[in-house]
Design a protein around this motif. Sequence first.
Motif, PDB file in Angstrom:
ATOM      1  N   LEU A 162      40.629  33.686  54.725  1.00 18.91           N
ATOM      2  CA  LEU A 162      40.460  35.033  54.201  1.00 18.91           C
ATOM      3  C   LEU A 162      38.980  35.418  54.235  1.00 18.91           C
ATOM      4  O   LEU A 162      38.101  34.557  54.111  1.00 18.91           O
ATOM      5  N   TYR A 163      38.748  36.684  54.391  1.00 20.72           N
ATOM      6  CA  TYR A 163      37.386  37.199  54.467  1.00 20.72           C
ATOM      7  C   TYR A 163      37.037  37.906  53.162  1.00 20.72           C
ATOM      8  O   TYR A 163      37.732  38.834  52.748  1.00 20.72           O
ATOM      9  N   LEU A 164      35.970  37.423  52.512  1.00 19.05           N
ATOM     10  CA  LEU A 164      35.513  38.073  51.277  1.00 19.05           C
ATOM     11  C   LEU A 164      34.648  39.261  51.679  1.00 19.05           C
ATOM     12  O   LEU A 164      33.461  39.133  51.950  1.00 19.05           O
ATOM     13  N   GLU A 165      35.265  40.414  51.735  1.00 20.22           N
ATOM     14  CA  GLU A 165      34.591  41.593  52.274  1.00 20.22           C
ATOM     15  C   GLU A 165      33.496  42.107  51.343  1.00 20.22           C
ATOM     16  O   GLU A 165      32.414  42.491  51.785  1.00 20.22           O
ATOM     17  N   ASP A 202      32.046  43.014  39.720  1.00 15.06           N
ATOM     18  CA  ASP A 202      32.822  41.842  39.278  1.00 15.06           C
ATOM     19  C   ASP A 202      34.205  41.753  39.906  1.00 15.06           C
ATOM     20  O   ASP A 202      35.063  41.017  39.410  1.00 15.06           O
ATOM     21  N   VAL A 203      34.465  42.496  40.951  1.00 10.91           N
ATOM     22  CA  VAL A 203      35.765  42.452  41.625  1.00 10.91           C
ATOM     23  C   VAL A 203      35.570  41.942  43.048  1.00 10.91           C
ATOM     24  O   VAL A 203      34.752  42.493  43.803  1.00 10.91           O
ATOM     25  N   GLN A 204      36.291  40.899  43.401  1.00 11.15           N
ATOM     26  CA  GLN A 204      36.250  40.364  44.759  1.00 11.15           C
ATOM     27  C   GLN A 204      37.325  41.039  45.607  1.00 11.15           C
ATOM     28  O   GLN A 204      38.484  41.093  45.200  1.00 11.15           O
ATOM     29  N   VAL A 205      36.924  41.536  46.745  1.00 11.47           N
ATOM     30  CA  VAL A 205      37.845  42.186  47.676  1.00 11.47           C
ATOM     31  C   VAL A 205      38.058  41.259  48.864  1.00 11.47           C
ATOM     32  O   VAL A 205      37.164  41.066  49.696  1.00 11.47           O
ATOM     33  N   TRP A 206      39.255  40.660  48.940  1.00  5.69           N
ATOM     34  CA  TRP A 206      39.593  39.712  50.004  1.00  5.69           C
ATOM     35  C   TRP A 206      40.440  40.423  51.066  1.00  5.69           C
ATOM     36  O   TRP A 206      41.442  41.043  50.749  1.00  5.69           O
ATOM     37  N   LYS A 207      40.026  40.273  52.305  1.00  8.69           N
ATOM     38  CA  LYS A 207      40.782  40.862  53.408  1.00  8.69           C
ATOM     39  C   LYS A 207      41.703  39.814  54.008  1.00  8.69           C
ATOM     40  O   LYS A 207      41.262  38.728  54.397  1.00  8.69           O
ATOM     41  N   LEU A 208      42.972  40.148  54.092  1.00 11.47           N
ATOM     42  CA  LEU A 208      43.951  39.217  54.643  1.00 11.47           C
ATOM     43  C   LEU A 208      43.871  39.193  56.167  1.00 11.47           C
ATOM     44  O   LEU A 208      43.521  40.195  56.796  1.00 11.47           O
ATOM     45  N   PRO A 209      44.209  38.059  56.795  1.00  7.79           N
ATOM     46  CA  PRO A 209      44.247  38.002  58.263  1.00  7.79           C
ATOM     47  C   PRO A 209      45.356  38.915  58.785  1.00  7.79           C
ATOM     48  O   PRO A 209      46.329  39.201  58.070  1.00  7.79           O
ATOM     49  N   PRO A 210      45.241  39.373  60.040  1.00  6.37           N
ATOM     50  CA  PRO A 210      46.201  40.356  60.570  1.00  6.37           C
ATOM     51  C   PRO A 210      47.657  39.935  60.468  1.00  6.37           C
ATOM     52  O   PRO A 210      48.520  40.750  60.112  1.00  6.37           O
ATOM     53  N   HIS A 211      47.983  38.665  60.775  1.00  2.00           N
ATOM     54  CA  HIS A 211      49.396  38.262  60.764  1.00  2.00           C
ATOM     55  C   HIS A 211      49.977  38.326  59.356  1.00  2.00           C
ATOM     56  O   HIS A 211      51.140  38.725  59.167  1.00  2.00           O
ATOM     57  N   GLU A 249      46.676  44.932  53.106  1.00  2.00           N
ATOM     58  CA  GLU A 249      45.463  44.528  53.810  1.00  2.00           C
ATOM     59  C   GLU A 249      44.484  43.778  52.921  1.00  2.00           C
ATOM     60  O   GLU A 249      43.773  42.883  53.389  1.00  2.00           O
ATOM     61  N   TYR A 250      44.442  44.132  51.634  1.00  2.00           N
ATOM     62  CA  TYR A 250      43.448  43.544  50.744  1.00  2.00           C
ATOM     63  C   TYR A 250      44.095  42.964  49.483  1.00  2.00           C
ATOM     64  O   TYR A 250      45.144  43.441  49.019  1.00  2.00           O
ATOM     65  N   VAL A 251      43.422  41.960  48.930  1.00  2.00           N
ATOM     66  CA  VAL A 251      43.781  41.386  47.631  1.00  2.00           C
ATOM     67  C   VAL A 251      42.544  41.486  46.742  1.00  2.00           C
ATOM     68  O   VAL A 251      41.434  41.138  47.183  1.00  2.00           O
ATOM     69  N   TYR A 252      42.746  41.970  45.524  1.00  2.00           N
ATOM     70  CA  TYR A 252      41.638  42.187  44.602  1.00  2.00           C
ATOM     71  C   TYR A 252      41.715  41.176  43.459  1.00  2.00           C
ATOM     72  O   TYR A 252      42.751  41.042  42.804  1.00  2.00           O
ATOM     73  N   LEU A 253      40.600  40.481  43.217  1.00  2.00           N
ATOM     74  CA  LEU A 253      40.532  39.496  42.142  1.00  2.00           C
ATOM     75  C   LEU A 253      39.424  39.872  41.173  1.00  2.00           C
ATOM     76  O   LEU A 253      38.323  40.238  41.592  1.00  2.00           O
ATOM     77  N   VAL A 288      41.027  36.667  36.144  1.00  2.00           N
ATOM     78  CA  VAL A 288      41.968  35.775  36.810  1.00  2.00           C
ATOM     79  C   VAL A 288      41.578  34.329  36.550  1.00  2.00           C
ATOM     80  O   VAL A 288      40.410  33.950  36.711  1.00  2.00           O
ATOM     81  N   LYS A 289      42.539  33.533  36.165  1.00  2.89           N
ATOM     82  CA  LYS A 289      42.279  32.122  35.886  1.00  2.89           C
ATOM     83  C   LYS A 289      41.886  31.406  37.180  1.00  2.89           C
ATOM     84  O   LYS A 289      42.588  31.496  38.185  1.00  2.89           O
ATOM     85  N   GLY A 290      40.749  30.709  37.157  1.00  2.00           N
ATOM     86  CA  GLY A 290      40.258  30.019  38.344  1.00  2.00           C
ATOM     87  C   GLY A 290      39.280  30.832  39.156  1.00  2.00           C
ATOM     88  O   GLY A 290      38.836  30.392  40.225  1.00  2.00           O
ATOM     89  N   PHE A 291      38.907  32.007  38.680  1.00  3.72           N
ATOM     90  CA  PHE A 291      37.983  32.890  39.401  1.00  3.72           C
ATOM     91  C   PHE A 291      36.640  32.190  39.622  1.00  3.72           C
ATOM     92  O   PHE A 291      36.053  31.615  38.698  1.00  3.72           O
ATOM     93  N   ASP A 292      36.160  32.249  40.853  1.00  7.41           N
ATOM     94  CA  ASP A 292      34.893  31.590  41.210  1.00  7.41           C
ATOM     95  C   ASP A 292      33.833  32.670  41.431  1.00  7.41           C
ATOM     96  O   ASP A 292      33.848  33.379  42.433  1.00  7.41           O
ATOM     97  N   ALA A 293      32.899  32.757  40.486  1.00  2.17           N
ATOM     98  CA  ALA A 293      31.870  33.796  40.560  1.00  2.17           C
ATOM     99  C   ALA A 293      30.729  33.435  41.499  1.00  2.17           C
ATOM    100  O   ALA A 293      29.852  34.262  41.757  1.00  2.17           O
ATOM    101  N   SER A 294      30.722  32.214  42.034  1.00  2.00           N
ATOM    102  CA  SER A 294      29.611  31.780  42.887  1.00  2.00           C
ATOM    103  C   SER A 294      29.798  32.140  44.355  1.00  2.00           C
ATOM    104  O   SER A 294      28.891  31.920  45.165  1.00  2.00           O
ATOM    105  N   LEU A 295      30.936  32.685  44.720  1.00  2.00           N
ATOM    106  CA  LEU A 295      31.203  33.002  46.124  1.00  2.00           C
ATOM    107  C   LEU A 295      30.346  34.170  46.591  1.00  2.00           C
ATOM    108  O   LEU A 295      30.043  35.087  45.820  1.00  2.00           O
ATOM    109  N   LYS A 296      29.983  34.137  47.863  1.00  4.91           N
ATOM    110  CA  LYS A 296      29.163  35.183  48.450  1.00  4.91           C
ATOM    111  C   LYS A 296      30.003  36.072  49.361  1.00  4.91           C
ATOM    112  O   LYS A 296      30.853  35.589  50.112  1.00  4.91           O
ATOM    113  N   ALA A 297      29.732  37.357  49.286  1.00  7.95           N
ATOM    114  CA  ALA A 297      30.471  38.312  50.107  1.00  7.95           C
ATOM    115  C   ALA A 297      30.109  38.162  51.578  1.00  7.95           C
ATOM    116  O   ALA A 297      29.087  37.578  51.945  1.00  7.95           O
ATOM    117  N   GLN A 298      31.004  38.699  52.443  1.00  8.15           N
ATOM    118  CA  GLN A 298      30.846  38.704  53.897  1.00  8.15           C
ATOM    119  C   GLN A 298      30.850  37.289  54.469  1.00  8.15           C
ATOM    120  O   GLN A 298      30.109  36.970  55.407  1.00  8.15           O
TER     121      GLN A 298
END
Length: 216
Positions: A141-144, A149-158, A166-170, A174-184
Motif C-alpha cells: 500500500l502507498y501512504l499518500e 493526524d489522518v493517514q491516507v493509504w492508497k490501495l493497489p489497482p487490483h 481507492e483509499y483507506v483512512y486511518l 485506531v488500535k495499532g496506529f503507527d505515528a512514525s510512518l512517513k508519507a509518500q
Amino acid sequence: MSDEQRHELFQHLQTHWGFAVNEVEHIAISPVSADFNEKDIGQHCLHVLVIGILLLIAMSFAPAFLYEGIHFGVESYMALIPCILFAIYFSYFYIAAEKKAYPIITAILSGSLLGGALYFSALQLNRWYSEQHYHEHVVALYLESYDQDVQVWKLPPHLANTLQLEYVYLSPKVKGFDASLKAQNHYTLNIKQGLFRDYFLDAISLQHIQLIETQK
C-alpha cells in the motif's frame, strides 16, 4: 353551575336564540366506533417497528463492542433484498393475525424497516465472524499523505477494483496506529479477508507494517 344557574342559562337561550331546551340530540355511537375500527392498524405493526429500531440501535454499537478491526470492504447489497422480503413475509402473518385494517400496507412498511435492520445486523455479525476466521494477504500500500493526524493509504489497482474503493483512512484512534510512518512511501501490510468481501486491518496488521520503497 348550580341547577338554578343552568336553568337561567337555558331560559336565556330559549328566549333570545330559540334554543329547544327539552330536545337533546343523541349521537349514534356504533357507526363512529365501526369507522374507527375499520381504520385501526392495531399494535402488531408497532411491535415490528420497535424490533427493527431496537436492532438498529443495538448493532450501531457493534464497532465499539463486537469487533476491533477497521473494516473497509463493501459487502454485497444484494443480501438486502431477501432480508426485506423475509421480513415483510413474517410481518404480514404476524400483523394479519390481529385482524386489523390495512395488513398488507403496514406489513410492507414495517417489514421493510425490519428487513433493513436484519441486513445491517447481518453485516455486523459477519464482521465479527470474519475477525475469527480470515485469510491474510500481504499487500503493498502507498501512504499518500499524512495530514491532520489522518493517514491516507492508497490501495493497489487490483484490490481497488475488487472493493470499488481507492483509499483507506486511518486515524490515531485506531488500535495499532503507527505515528512514525512517513508519507509518500510504500509499505507492506497484512490485509485480512473474511466472508462476503469483508476486508479489514487490525492491530496486529498495523504493528507489522514494513517499508519496502522510499520515493526520492
